[in-house]
Scaffold this active site. Structure first.
Site, PDB file in Angstrom:
ATOM      1  N   CYS A   1     -32.674  19.611 -20.649  1.00  0.00           N
ATOM      2  CA  CYS A   1     -33.863  20.387 -20.820  1.00  0.00           C
ATOM      3  C   CYS A   1     -33.922  21.391 -21.799  1.00  0.00           C
ATOM      4  O   CYS A   1     -35.010  22.076 -22.199  1.00  0.00           O
ATOM      5  CB  CYS A   1     -34.606  20.642 -19.598  1.00  0.00           C
ATOM      6  SG  CYS A   1     -33.462  21.529 -18.518  1.00  0.00           S
TER       7      CYS A   1
ATOM      8  N   HIS B   1       0.796  -1.254  -0.091  1.00  0.00           N
ATOM      9  CA  HIS B   1       0.015  -0.147  -0.057  1.00  0.00           C
ATOM     10  C   HIS B   1       0.718   1.173   0.036  1.00  0.00           C
ATOM     11  O   HIS B   1       2.003   1.025   0.309  1.00  0.00           O
ATOM     12  CB  HIS B   1      -0.958   0.161   1.186  1.00  0.00           C
ATOM     13  CG  HIS B   1      -2.338   0.215   0.957  1.00  0.00           C
ATOM     14  ND1 HIS B   1      -3.153  -0.632   0.437  1.00  0.00           N
ATOM     15  CD2 HIS B   1      -2.956   1.607   1.028  1.00  0.00           C
ATOM     16  CE1 HIS B   1      -4.373   0.047   0.183  1.00  0.00           C
ATOM     17  NE2 HIS B   1      -4.150   1.523   0.436  1.00  0.00           N
TER      18      HIS B   1
END
Ligand SMILES: Cc1cc2nc3c(=O)[nH]c(=O)nc-3n(C[C@H](O)[C@H](O)[C@H](O)COP(=O)(O)O)c2cc1C
Ligand SMILES: Cc1cc2nc3c(=O)[nH]c(=O)nc-3n(C[C@H](O)[C@H](O)[C@H](O)COP(=O)(O)O)c2cc1C
Ligand SMILES: Cc1cc2nc3c(=O)[nH]c(=O)nc-3n(C[C@H](O)[C@H](O)[C@H](O)COP(=O)(O)O)c2cc1C
Lengths: 255, 255, 255
Positions: C224, C95
């Site tokens: 829209c 890690h």
């Protein structure tokens, strides 16, 4: 229950013009986790008695601990319930844009936590409590659908699967994305110690600065016998205020 | 374990007057998700060595990763544990109002996240992590019970089912609804980069502005060999400060 | 995929000096729950075309609704995925400290909610959505490991079990614990109503006050048909800005 917006009806706001019946006033009630949420059934009934008023409710998960949804005779939006609701339906999902639908938003009660979140622009609250958030969305159709709800578009597509986040989304976006030309009223409710914390006054001023209207809380005898400020305004006060605003602004004609 | 408040004992604060034994000082420790939470067992022991001091702990879910609850010889409030605890009991739930019980609140360690939430009035933190939040509450009895806890009333009703939100509620309300006449101490703890972020100083000032007392963090050699500010004050410093405040304020006599 | 940091390699930053190949520029992309997250695959490809650039991504749970992880050809950090990823590996967990690894952080899109959280110092966001948060951690080994990640230490220990909170932690700490000498860019994206809310400008100014750089949003035709500000900057604009900053600052030589 709610008046379904059919798919062949692309412009919900036109509903009023199309209908020959008197104007409808759309009140969206937001309810949060204060004990005053016990009064939700009363508040909804009170509002429904005003001629022409239609009501829908958006609830936080916490608020649901205080009332029985069966006593709310209008559409109630929340994470889990909504999800349940739609899962059982084979019909196309009929959904509407709450934010556009509403002529007025009434947050009652407004608890300290949601007050803080609104004051700070945090808009994740309904989402926080969703326990069964779907792992992955069938992206295209649903995204489109969600986008339309979110973007406030009128043409609601039919989808067969509804993402929980749609509804989870609504309340927060209703407030964070509120159209500032429409009234937003809020009714704080908290115990006296919370009320007297200096952050409360500051955050209420902030909401008023955004253009929202406070319906101030009142002094009440508490369960324990003490008296203190912080109780939600009386239901009739709230209903009167809504009526007054509708008549003042002659809503919803200005849409 | 915690001293149970029996149902026949309507005024817990009177306990001290009624008892012939020396005064008890009630310290409520709030613990958050900093690595310094590893020191919780040490801190609790340190406090318990002070004559007359009684301790209870409220923990965030994150904080629980850093210590072993078995090493905490006092009552520990959290979402899940509490829920588990009460589920197995057939006795009536005996519960107390932590906020009223406490003479002093000590948040140690206070991590950056909870610092931000307190500074902003957000009071949902324990709630965020509750995974098994009960769907619906047997409303009347529990609401009443919760209301009493929340409202800080003395008459604790007996209920046979405890809502998770009761405990989830406590810590946040303990802080947001803190009685400003009582001391609240906080011990920031974070890594140096977090500490040096401009928001940290600002929010610590804010908490001091609320009337809370900072026990400043210290310079420490970090795991990686670097030195930097941000480490929680030493346990003995914290215990000394608590002792000092109790003697200064002659707590809990002012209740 | 990510270049693994081996256990025998105590100083990842030295990698660049050690390697004979040209400098690597490490870009950490943070992605949040705006519809503009649909463009993540495009953004990552765009960045990867810049010579020497390496990319890793940290995502909120909401953001994952908008893209398909399979289309992201770099390491993607998130609560659930990471957990899944490591569970199946028998190798030691390798890690790295994302915060130290990164030369530049790019939050794109930045939604209203995470904007608010950053502006207010709240650092719990990835954590909020973790559904399978492990009940109890095998404390010692994992705490040590987590501490090292958190503290930003170079000596990454091998552990066989990785706590979910490790990864949950990262994004938030990456931002809250950001090394202010390194650039952090953010690309707001929200609908026009949200954009126009007074809190938006205020919080964007605040982030700029922290030293972060805004890549402003643009006017777009909405789904829209309306036009409005709030859309995320174009991907090419963002990539160009990253390139410019790398050349201006001659990164990562200043490490
Ligand atoms: C019985 C009970 C009553 C509560 N009443 C109030 C209240 O009147 N006002 C308030 O601000 N918070 C109150 N709370 C605390 C909120 O429910 C809590 O802060 C919660 O996180 C709010 O979540 P929400 O804002 O998402 O609804 C109460 C909690 C409980 C358990
Ligand atoms: C190993 C580890 C150590 C941590 N230490 C700290 C710390 O010292 N200070 C801090 O502010 N946050 C620290 N964090 C981050 C917090 O745990 C994180 O922000 C969390 O959301 C806090 O939640 P809480 O405030 O509800 O407890 C740490 C995280 C991990 C995984
Ligand atoms: C379809 C859809 C699109 C959304 N688009 C945006 C957006 O563009 N900007 C924004 O600020 N929020 C948007 N939201 C709302 C956020 O997803 C929501 O506030 C969420 O809590 C953010 O979580 P995060 O900040 O942890 O990613 C959208 C929500 C949905 C359902």
């Amino acid at each position: 229950m709610m008046e379904p917006v059919t798919l062949s009806e692309p412009q919900p706001p036109l509903q009023n013009n199309l209908s020959t019946s008197p104007k409808k006033f759309h009140v969206l009630v937001g309810v949060t986790g204060s004990v005053a949420a016990l009064k939700l059934p009363l508040l909804v009934s009170g509002l429904l008695e005003v001629p022409g008023v239609e009501v829908q409710v958006v609830t936080t998960e916490r608020a649901k601990h205080f009332y029985n949804p069966q006593e709310i005779p209008v559409t109630l939006y929340s994470d889990a319930d909504e999800w349940q609701l739609w899962k059982d339906r084979s019909d196309p999902v009929l959904h509407i844009d709450l934010r556009r639908w509403a002529d007025l938003m009434l947050v009652a009660p407004l608890d300290a936590n949601t007050l803080a979140k609104i004051a700070n622009g945090i808009c994740d609250n309904l989402l926080l409590s969703s326990q069964s958030f779907p792992i992955r969305v069938e992206a295209v159709a649903v995204s489109l659908h969600l986008m339309q709800i979110h973007g406030g578009c009128q043409h609601i597509a039919s989808v067969t699967r509804l993402d929980l986040s749609t509804t989870a989304q609504m309340k927060t976006c209703v407030i964070r994305a509120w159209d500032m030309t429409k009234p937003l009223l809020f009714c704080p409710a908290m115990n006296t110690a919370m009320w007297e914390h200096p952050i409360t006054a500051e955050q209420i001023e902030r909401l008023k600065g955004f253009g929202y209207t406070e319906i101030p809380c009142v002094v009440k005898k508490l369960v324990c016998g003490d008296e203190g400020r912080g109780a939600m305004a009386e239901v009739w006060t709230i209903v009167e205020k809504v009526k007054m605003i509708f008549s003042e602004r002659e809503l919803p004609t200005q849409r």
